[in-house]
Design a protein around this motif. Sequence first.
Motif, PDB file in Angstrom:
ATOM      1  N   ALA A   1       0.827  -1.210   0.000  1.00 12.20           N
ATOM      2  CA  ALA A   1       0.000   0.000   0.000  1.00 12.20           C
ATOM      3  C   ALA A   1       0.860   1.257   0.000  1.00 12.20           C
ATOM      4  CB  ALA A   1      -0.931  -0.014   1.212  1.00 12.20           C
ATOM      5  N   GLN A   2       1.967   1.232   0.731  1.00 14.68           N
ATOM      6  CA  GLN A   2       2.856   2.390   0.778  1.00 14.68           C
ATOM      7  C   GLN A   2       3.524   2.645  -0.573  1.00 14.68           C
ATOM      8  OE1 GLN A   2       3.311   4.590   3.319  1.00 14.68           O
ATOM      9  NE2 GLN A   2       1.660   3.487   4.350  1.00 14.68           N
ATOM     10  N   LEU A   3       3.692   1.590  -1.367  1.00 16.43           N
ATOM     11  CA  LEU A   3       4.301   1.729  -2.693  1.00 16.43           C
ATOM     12  C   LEU A   3       3.281   2.059  -3.768  1.00 16.43           C
ATOM     13  CD1 LEU A   3       6.850  -1.238  -2.599  1.00 16.43           C
ATOM     14  CD2 LEU A   3       7.319   1.207  -2.293  1.00 16.43           C
ATOM     15  N   GLY A   4       2.013   2.223  -3.355  1.00 14.16           N
ATOM     16  CA  GLY A   4       0.982   2.606  -4.305  1.00 14.16           C
ATOM     17  C   GLY A   4       0.170   1.466  -4.867  1.00 14.16           C
ATOM     18  N   PHE A   5       0.346   0.242  -4.321  1.00 13.26           N
ATOM     19  CA  PHE A   5      -0.423  -0.900  -4.777  1.00 13.26           C
ATOM     20  C   PHE A   5      -1.587  -1.147  -3.831  1.00 13.26           C
ATOM     21  CE2 PHE A   5       4.079  -1.869  -5.949  1.00 13.26           C
ATOM     22  CZ  PHE A   5       3.937  -1.654  -7.313  1.00 13.26           C
TER      23      PHE A   5
ATOM     24  N   LEU B   1      -2.669  -7.113  -2.873  1.00 15.98           N
ATOM     25  CA  LEU B   1      -1.518  -7.660  -3.584  1.00 15.98           C
ATOM     26  C   LEU B   1      -0.489  -8.209  -2.606  1.00 15.98           C
ATOM     27  CD1 LEU B   1       0.145  -8.167  -6.108  1.00 15.98           C
ATOM     28  CD2 LEU B   1       0.978  -5.819  -5.969  1.00 15.98           C
ATOM     29  N   GLY B   2      -0.132  -7.409  -1.596  1.00 15.18           N
ATOM     30  CA  GLY B   2       0.851  -7.866  -0.620  1.00 15.18           C
ATOM     31  C   GLY B   2       0.378  -9.080   0.150  1.00 15.18           C
ATOM     32  N   ALA B   3      -0.889  -9.075   0.565  1.00 17.69           N
ATOM     33  CA  ALA B   3      -1.421 -10.221   1.305  1.00 17.69           C
ATOM     34  C   ALA B   3      -1.437 -11.475   0.441  1.00 17.69           C
ATOM     35  CB  ALA B   3      -2.831  -9.894   1.803  1.00 17.69           C
ATOM     36  N   PHE B   4      -1.798 -11.321  -0.824  1.00 20.94           N
ATOM     37  CA  PHE B   4      -1.833 -12.470  -1.735  1.00 20.94           C
ATOM     38  C   PHE B   4      -0.438 -13.048  -1.932  1.00 20.94           C
ATOM     39  CE2 PHE B   4      -1.543 -14.308  -5.972  1.00 20.94           C
ATOM     40  CZ  PHE B   4      -2.621 -15.176  -5.986  1.00 20.94           C
ATOM     41  N   LEU B   5       0.537 -12.173  -2.143  1.00 20.37           N
ATOM     42  CA  LEU B   5       1.898 -12.646  -2.354  1.00 20.37           C
ATOM     43  C   LEU B   5       2.444 -13.352  -1.121  1.00 20.37           C
ATOM     44  CD1 LEU B   5       3.494  -9.638  -4.276  1.00 20.37           C
ATOM     45  CD2 LEU B   5       2.878 -11.879  -5.185  1.00 20.37           C
TER      46      LEU B   5
END
Length: 255
Positions: A88-92, A96-100
């Motif tokens: 989220a901090q990188l703009g996504f 996405l982070g949780a899925f990865l």
Amino acid sequence: MQKRILIIEDIAAIIILVILSSLANAGTVAIADVGWAFLRISMFMATALLIGLLSVPRLLAFVAGFKHGEMLTITVLGLAFGLAVLGAQLGFSVALGAFLMGAIMAEAKEAHHIVERIAPIREMFTAVFFVATGMLLDPAMVGQLWRAVLLIATLTIAGKIVSCSFGTFLTGYPGQVALPVGMGLAQIGEFSFIIANLGRSSGVTSGVLYPIAVTVSLFTTLLTPYLLGSAHAVTSMLARLSPRPLSTFATFYTA
């Protein structure tokens, strides 16, 4: 096969989320913005997977060695939320982070034990998610949009049955397997809520898209068991009605 298709759908949904977020920040829909968003998500996914696969399984094995389930649970949640916040901090999107991180943890030897530990927490967040989704839905607006809901639901069911069945057939599965797979995947999931809500809040899409997405998802999900129940009868009927050359080609192709 259904699990593989669902994973591909989740990845595609996450890419759409990232592109929507990027377009909302840029305020344009230029091809260059879409390409740059796709490049950024590719770099982020590659970096996260590379570092995660090298370090996370070892970290989980180390924590599991203490034989304290609470430590493993806290570690797993910290890693999942941590990568979600970083994304989220990188703009996504946080999804996405949780899925990865979920994909990375699935490669650990402790994956089965992690699922058992996290299952109650997952159920709690699932309930909160769907309650919050229902609270954002206006029944009066759904009544006004019933024609659009019916049209999109019909197109969704027909499109997913054809595309998923055809894709399964192309990978070498016979029609008796491909068609039930397509009929079992003839619905849209919770990612559609997130995409529609993100588009509405960022101003990229119309506000009517959210109630349509939720209603179509509900309708197609309720219809899926009936489609699965009739899959065998539909498969048998199509087998009888198919031209002989087409049946011969399908048999040789799957062989």
